[in-house]
Scaffold this active site. Structure first.
Site, short mmCIF file in Angstrom:
data_model
loop_
_atom_site.label_atom_id
_atom_site.label_comp_id
_atom_site.label_asym_id
_atom_site.label_seq_id
_atom_site.Cartn_x
_atom_site.Cartn_y
_atom_site.Cartn_z
N ARG A 21 0.84 -1.18 0.00
CA ARG A 21 0.00 0.00 0.00
C ARG A 21 0.88 1.23 0.00
NH1 ARG A 21 -5.63 0.75 1.92
NH2 ARG A 21 -6.18 -1.45 1.89
N PHE A 24 -1.53 6.45 -2.56
CA PHE A 24 -2.72 6.41 -3.41
C PHE A 24 -3.09 4.99 -3.83
CE2 PHE A 24 -0.71 10.54 -4.61
CZ PHE A 24 -1.67 11.35 -4.00
N LYS A 42 -1.44 -2.89 -9.50
CA LYS A 42 -1.45 -1.65 -8.71
C LYS A 42 -2.72 -0.89 -9.06
CE LYS A 42 1.33 2.51 -7.86
NZ LYS A 42 2.68 3.07 -7.79
N ASP A 136 11.64 10.27 -6.28
CA ASP A 136 11.15 9.70 -5.01
C ASP A 136 11.94 8.43 -4.69
OD1 ASP A 136 9.68 9.55 -2.69
OD2 ASP A 136 7.89 8.69 -3.64
P1 ATP Z 1 3.90 6.09 -2.61
O1 ATP Z 1 3.16 6.23 -1.32
O2 ATP Z 1 5.37 5.85 -2.41
O3 ATP Z 1 3.58 7.13 -3.64
P2 ATP Z 1 2.40 4.32 -4.32
O4 ATP Z 1 1.02 4.60 -3.83
O5 ATP Z 1 2.78 4.93 -5.62
O6 ATP Z 1 3.44 4.69 -3.21
P3 ATP Z 1 3.95 1.90 -4.74
O7 ATP Z 1 5.13 2.50 -4.07
O8 ATP Z 1 4.09 1.64 -6.20
O9 ATP Z 1 2.61 2.75 -4.44
O10 ATP Z 1 3.56 0.52 -4.02
C1 ATP Z 1 3.31 0.46 -2.63
C2 ATP Z 1 3.97 -0.77 -2.04
O11 ATP Z 1 3.44 -1.96 -2.67
C3 ATP Z 1 5.48 -0.85 -2.25
O12 ATP Z 1 6.21 -0.13 -1.27
C4 ATP Z 1 5.72 -2.37 -2.19
O13 ATP Z 1 5.77 -2.80 -0.83
C5 ATP Z 1 4.46 -2.95 -2.81
N1 ATP Z 1 4.65 -3.20 -4.27
C6 ATP Z 1 4.52 -2.31 -5.27
N2 ATP Z 1 4.78 -2.86 -6.47
C7 ATP Z 1 5.10 -4.15 -6.25
C8 ATP Z 1 5.48 -5.26 -7.09
N3 ATP Z 1 5.60 -5.12 -8.42
N4 ATP Z 1 5.74 -6.45 -6.50
C9 ATP Z 1 5.64 -6.60 -5.16
N5 ATP Z 1 5.30 -5.59 -4.30
C10 ATP Z 1 5.02 -4.39 -4.83
#
Ligand code: ATP
Ligand code: MG
Length: 275
Positions: A21, A24, A42, A136
């Site tokens: 998570r 967003f 995602k 980031d």
């Molecule tokens: P941020 O709050 O950094 O903006 P975000 O909402 O864009 O985050 P991501 O950082 O892409 O989301 O993903 C959140 C979390 O999900 C990551 O820190 C990781 O733990 C897990 N995650 C994301 N992509 C993958 C993947 N391809 N395989 C396994 N785990 C994943």
């Protein structure tokens, strides 16, 4: 990426358990029956994206990842689509433990830290050569595939620069953000090198170089940029590693080493292959 294509595309992926998570996004493991493969799904609820800037992030994320692929240290994007409520990006599936979890277990041996830094620098050199800054870089965004290769992910804050174009706007995460970003100045891709230096410092010592009890206090420490190597923690860290840290965590971006130059630093060349 067209709305009409959303339904058939989306149904090809069967969402399984939640694996992560962010601000967003919620990330699920998923199964794709026709290829018999598991991926990461995602999902971003469009209603959480308050304004046009947030929605732009999402477009940038898929566009940047497609543009950068393939690279051994950049997470592979499989598919992207959206409907009225949800935006979806299908990604290569990585291990559940990110670099954040690995650092939480304590300092890493120098050879291991050098090998991880080398892989991150390879990814950054590729991004920067193509005119893209990630903006980031933090341990939560550094994932590992099944063969334990480091994969740079989460391009939601990425931005194009180049042809004399600098960037503006406060993005990033307090511990890792470069001082020129906090100062509200124009900046360039060297912000990623600063963050990489902060990660390297944390990998070697188990503590961040700049810290405080609140985001404001952390920002103040970053702005002072007073880089110290407490002897109790750094006694066993090599002179070469500290030399690279000083060159990456350098307050003046014009004097800060580039990702490309850092890859050729003696510590990376002599230590990274030993792990
Ligand atoms: P941020 O709050 O950094 O903006 P975000 O909402 O864009 O985050 P991501 O950082 O892409 O989301 O993903 C959140 C979390 O999900 C990551 O820190 C990781 O733990 C897990 N995650 C994301 N992509 C993958 C993947 N391809 N395989 C396994 N785990 C994943
Ligand atoms: Mg993230």
């Amino acid at each position: 990426m067209h709305q009409e294509e959303a339904a058939p595309n989306k149904q090809q992926y069967q969402a399984l358990e939640e694996i992560g998570r962010g601000k967003f996004a919620t990330v699920f493991r998923c199964f794709h029956p026709s290829s018999n493969q598991f991926y990461a799904l995602k999902l971003i609820n469009n209603r959480l994206l308050a304004d046009a800037t947030d929605r732009r992030c999402l477009e940038v994320e898929a566009k940047a990842m497609t543009f950068l692929s393939p690279h051994p240290n950049i997470l592979k994007i499989i598919d992207a689509f959206q409907d009225a409520h949800t935006s979806t990006i299908v990604l290569q599936l990585c291990q559940p433990r990110t670099l954040f979890d690995r650092i939480a277990d304590g300092p890493l041996p120098e050879s291991h830290a050098a090998s991880l830094t080398k892989q991150l620098l390879e990814a950054l050199t590729h991004c920067h050569a193509l005119g893209l800054a990630h903006r980031d870089i933090k341990p939560e965004n550094l994932l590992f595939d099944e063969a334990n290769n480091l994969k740079l992910s989460d391009f939601g804050s990425a931005e194009w620069f180049g042809e004399g174009r600098t960037m503006r706007g406060v993005v990033g995460t307090p511990y890792y953000v470069a001082p020129e970003v906090i100062m509200g100045r124009d900046y360039d891709e060297k912000v990623d090198v600063w963050s990489c230096g902060v990660i390297l410092y944390t990998m070697l010592s188990g503590i961040p170089p700049f810290y405080g009890d609140s985001a404001a206090e952390i920002f103040e420490a970053v702005l002072r940029a007073n880089l110290r190597f407490p002897s109790t923690i750094f006694r066993s860290v090599s002179v070469q590693a500290k030399d690279l840290l000083r060159k990456m965590i350098c307050r003046d971006p014009s004097r800060r080493i580039s990702a490309h130059q850092a890859l050729r630093h003696q510590w990376i060349l002599s230590t990274a292959h030993l792990s």
